[in-house]
Structures are given as C-alpha cells and as structure tokens.
Design a protein around this motif. Structure first.
Motif, PDB file in Angstrom:
ATOM      1  N   THR A 138       0.806  -1.228   0.000  1.00  0.00           N
ATOM      2  CA  THR A 138       0.000   0.000   0.000  1.00  0.00           C
ATOM      3  C   THR A 138       0.837   1.274   0.000  1.00  0.00           C
ATOM      4  O   THR A 138       0.266   2.375  -0.051  1.00  0.00           O
ATOM      5  N   LEU A 139       2.171   1.163   0.039  1.00  0.00           N
ATOM      6  CA  LEU A 139       3.009   2.362   0.152  1.00  0.00           C
ATOM      7  C   LEU A 139       2.750   3.359  -0.978  1.00  0.00           C
ATOM      8  O   LEU A 139       2.552   4.555  -0.735  1.00  0.00           O
ATOM      9  N   SER A 140       2.765   2.894  -2.219  1.00  0.00           N
ATOM     10  CA  SER A 140       2.578   3.810  -3.349  1.00  0.00           C
ATOM     11  C   SER A 140       1.236   4.516  -3.282  1.00  0.00           C
ATOM     12  O   SER A 140       1.134   5.728  -3.546  1.00  0.00           O
ATOM     13  N   ALA A 141       0.190   3.781  -2.912  1.00  0.00           N
ATOM     14  CA  ALA A 141      -1.138   4.388  -2.801  1.00  0.00           C
ATOM     15  C   ALA A 141      -1.181   5.409  -1.679  1.00  0.00           C
ATOM     16  O   ALA A 141      -1.779   6.489  -1.817  1.00  0.00           O
ATOM     17  N   LEU A 142      -0.545   5.103  -0.541  1.00  0.00           N
ATOM     18  CA  LEU A 142      -0.508   6.052   0.575  1.00  0.00           C
ATOM     19  C   LEU A 142       0.174   7.353   0.161  1.00  0.00           C
ATOM     20  O   LEU A 142      -0.307   8.453   0.468  1.00  0.00           O
ATOM     21  N   GLU A 143       1.292   7.230  -0.530  1.00  0.00           N
ATOM     22  CA  GLU A 143       2.025   8.427  -0.936  1.00  0.00           C
ATOM     23  C   GLU A 143       1.224   9.248  -1.940  1.00  0.00           C
ATOM     24  O   GLU A 143       1.172  10.483  -1.852  1.00  0.00           O
ATOM     25  N   PHE A 144       0.597   8.573  -2.888  1.00  0.00           N
ATOM     26  CA  PHE A 144      -0.176   9.283  -3.916  1.00  0.00           C
ATOM     27  C   PHE A 144      -1.419   9.940  -3.325  1.00  0.00           C
ATOM     28  O   PHE A 144      -1.702  11.118  -3.574  1.00  0.00           O
ATOM     29  N   ASP A 145      -2.155   9.186  -2.500  1.00  0.00           N
ATOM     30  CA  ASP A 145      -3.429   9.689  -1.977  1.00  0.00           C
ATOM     31  C   ASP A 145      -3.244  10.855  -1.009  1.00  0.00           C
ATOM     32  O   ASP A 145      -4.094  11.754  -0.951  1.00  0.00           O
ATOM     33  N   PHE A 146      -2.150  10.858  -0.247  1.00  0.00           N
ATOM     34  CA  PHE A 146      -2.002  11.852   0.820  1.00  0.00           C
ATOM     35  C   PHE A 146      -0.856  12.831   0.572  1.00  0.00           C
ATOM     36  O   PHE A 146      -0.508  13.624   1.451  1.00  0.00           O
ATOM     37  N   GLY A 147      -0.251  12.781  -0.609  1.00  0.00           N
ATOM     38  CA  GLY A 147       0.784  13.753  -0.948  1.00  0.00           C
ATOM     39  C   GLY A 147       2.022  13.643  -0.085  1.00  0.00           C
ATOM     40  O   GLY A 147       2.596  14.666   0.312  1.00  0.00           O
ATOM     41  N   LEU A 148       2.439  12.411   0.208  1.00  0.00           N
ATOM     42  CA  LEU A 148       3.573  12.165   1.086  1.00  0.00           C
ATOM     43  C   LEU A 148       4.707  11.486   0.341  1.00  0.00           C
ATOM     44  O   LEU A 148       4.516  10.898  -0.719  1.00  0.00           O
ATOM     45  N   ARG A 149       5.888  11.560   0.932  1.00  0.00           N
ATOM     46  CA  ARG A 149       6.991  10.673   0.558  1.00  0.00           C
ATOM     47  C   ARG A 149       7.591  10.178   1.852  1.00  0.00           C
ATOM     48  O   ARG A 149       8.002  10.975   2.702  1.00  0.00           O
ATOM     49  N   LEU A 150       7.608   8.872   2.043  1.00  0.00           N
ATOM     50  CA  LEU A 150       7.966   8.353   3.358  1.00  0.00           C
ATOM     51  C   LEU A 150       8.715   7.033   3.267  1.00  0.00           C
ATOM     52  O   LEU A 150       8.701   6.345   2.255  1.00  0.00           O
ATOM     53  N   THR A 151       9.401   6.724   4.342  1.00  0.00           N
ATOM     54  CA  THR A 151      10.083   5.445   4.523  1.00  0.00           C
ATOM     55  C   THR A 151       9.602   4.847   5.839  1.00  0.00           C
ATOM     56  O   THR A 151       9.466   5.551   6.841  1.00  0.00           O
ATOM     57  N   LEU A 152       9.335   3.537   5.811  1.00  0.00           N
ATOM     58  CA  LEU A 152       8.879   2.840   7.002  1.00  0.00           C
ATOM     59  C   LEU A 152       9.835   1.708   7.342  1.00  0.00           C
ATOM     60  O   LEU A 152      10.324   1.005   6.448  1.00  0.00           O
ATOM     61  N   LEU A 153      10.089   1.543   8.618  1.00  0.00           N
ATOM     62  CA  LEU A 153      10.782   0.363   9.128  1.00  0.00           C
ATOM     63  C   LEU A 153       9.787  -0.431   9.964  1.00  0.00           C
ATOM     64  O   LEU A 153       9.276   0.069  10.965  1.00  0.00           O
ATOM     65  N   VAL A 154       9.513  -1.651   9.536  1.00  0.00           N
ATOM     66  CA  VAL A 154       8.675  -2.554  10.319  1.00  0.00           C
ATOM     67  C   VAL A 154       9.606  -3.334  11.229  1.00  0.00           C
ATOM     68  O   VAL A 154      10.358  -4.207  10.783  1.00  0.00           O
ATOM     69  N   GLY A 155       9.599  -2.984  12.507  1.00  0.00           N
ATOM     70  CA  GLY A 155      10.560  -3.539  13.446  1.00  0.00           C
ATOM     71  C   GLY A 155      10.345  -5.007  13.737  1.00  0.00           C
ATOM     72  O   GLY A 155       9.366  -5.626  13.300  1.00  0.00           O
TER      73      GLY A 155
END
Length: 284
Positions: A138-155
């Motif tokens: 879902t990362l690409s959709a999250l960035e597109f829908d909310f105007g973000l650019r982000l990196t996540l670490l799933v610990g």
C-alpha cells in the motif's frame, strides 16, 4: 543530514543520543554536540535561543517509557514498532494519513509523533499479522493519496519474555533506522532483517542487545540446530528435516511456531540470514 559536511564545518562536534551544553537537535532522536572552540559568540547565542528537545515534555506515556522516563503503559503479549519518517508532506493531509494508518494497523495500541517528520506506531503482536507485506503493498497508494513521501521500518516482533528490554530494543531499532536514513532517502518499506544485515559492521552501531535478545529466543525455542541446518541446506525444508532426522511436518510445525512468536519466516533467505548472523559469534 550530510555527516561529512557537518564534520567539515564543525570538526570537533560529536553525534550523540544525549544533549550537551551547545547542542543541535537533528530531528531523528540524535544531537550534534558542538565544541566551544568551533563556535563564535554569535553562534553560541543562537544555539541558546533554540528549544532543546530534552526540555519538552513527552507527548504520551508510551513516549516517556521509550525514553526511559516511565513504566510500561500497557502489558501486551508481543510488541512491534513501526517507525515512519516523512521526507515530504502536505500539512492538510496528515490527519487523514494517520487515520488511514490506524485502519491499516488494527492491532495498534499507541501512536506517537516523535518530531515533525517522525512517527511511531506501536503494535500488539500476540497474534502475529504480516504488516510488512501489507504496508509494502500500500506504500505507493498512501504516498499518492495523501501527498507524502515516506520510509517505514517494520521492526522486529519482541515477545513478552523480553519486556524488560523493550525500551532499549526500540532505541536500538531507532538508531539503526536513523543511520540508514543518513545514507539513503528513497521511499520504501524496510524489514528489520534487511536493516540488521545492512548494519553489520557499520561504525557507530551497537547491535549487541539485539543479538543477545535473539539468542535468548533461539535458545528458549531450541531453534539453533534448525537454523544452522536450514542455512546449510539452502532453506529447503525437506532436506533439512532429513538432516535433523525429524518428520517434515514436525519441522514445519516448529517453523510456524517460530514465525508466530517472532514474525520471522525461516524459509525466507533474508530472515534466515538474520538468525544465522546472530549465531555466528557463538559457533565460530
């Protein structure tokens, strides 16, 4: 942050998790502690006007606990930290993004805003769910829908028997994530196994607590021989079962139990490599 450029401007400066007298917060939980010899009177005055993060009250009981200033706010069977860094954002979209993240992570017990760019989602993982794959999808959709650019670490998933070390394990993950962001800036979802392997041998990273905690889990579940045999046999379950003289279904049951407890899939070579690396100091 360009650490080489900072070293050029302030050769006596030191990066630290603790703030000093002349300190600059870097926004990732670290401080640049500056030496008097590097600073003019004007620069010292400007630094004195800045608000020091250590003077700010933590925003929640969870933040206090993770900073070593309070007790565990809630007992859970297993905990997992999802670290999020926003490289760019549209202010108006942040509330909607946070709501969406809550919907995506139904086992969330807390959400902490650490800085303007850094968020932490704390998950209860007593019944393991594969949020790594979900967030990657879902990362690409999250960035597109909310105007973000982000990196996540799933610990890493840390079960309750390690609860005495949860705050330190969180800090070890955060330090590793901050080091990665100092070198790379792309949008991605990182697994903890990936980041641990990347961090092997890098200066300034202390992975001893992570290794010791994983060794404790490996010993509790009697997984050492399985991990070593899987490594030797290229993660082929049938061959590994033959080498260990156990039925394939018995081995599969042990692997499933390990995944339920730690989130680590030992048929995946990245997760297997993580566990094998943890054992290296012991076996050689």
């Amino acid at each position: 942050m360009n650490e080489k450029e900072l070293a050029g401007w302030f050769p006596q400066a030191r990066l630290s998790r603790e703030a000093g007298e002349n300190t600059l917060a870097l926004g990732d939980g670290r401080y640049l502690n500056l030496a008097d010899a590097d600073l003019t009177e004007r620069e010292r005055y400007l630094l004195s006007l800045l608000s020091h993060p250590q003077e700010q009250k933590p925003s929640s009981p969870w933040q206090s606990y993770l900073q070593g200033q309070g007790s565990l706010p809630q007992v859970v069977e297993a905990i997992q930290f999802v670290h999020v860094h926003l490289w760019s954002q549209k202010e108006a979209q942040l509330d909607a993004w946070q709501t969406m993240m809550t919907d995506l992570l139904p086992s969330q017990v807390a959400q902490v805003q650490l800085t303007d760019q850094d968020y932490l989602f704390i998950l209860e993982q007593g019944t393991w769910m594969d949020y790594q794959s979900l967030l990657a999808d879902t990362l690409s959709a999250l960035e597109f829908d909310f105007g973000l650019r982000l990196t996540l670490l799933v610990g890493q998933v840390w079960p309750r028997q390690l609860a005495d070390h949860w705050s330190q394990l969180y800090q070890a993950e955060a330090d590793l994530f901050a080091q990665w962001r100092a070198h790379y800036h792309q949008s991605t979802v990182l697994s903890f196994s990936q980041l641990f392997l990347w961090g092997q041998g890098r200066a300034g990273l202390e992975l001893g607590l992570i290794k010791a905690s994983m060794l404790e889990l490996i010993d509790q579940q009697d997984m050492q021989d399985i991990i070593l045999s899987l490594w030797t046999e290229g993660a082929v379950v049938t061959k590994t079962a033959q080498v260990l003289y156990i039925h394939r279904n018995t081995l599969q049951y042990r692997l499933d139990k390990w995944q339920d407890m730690t989130g680590l899939q030992l048929k995946d070579l990245t997760d297997l490599s993580f566990c094998y690396q943890v054992l290296l100091d012991r076996i050689y």
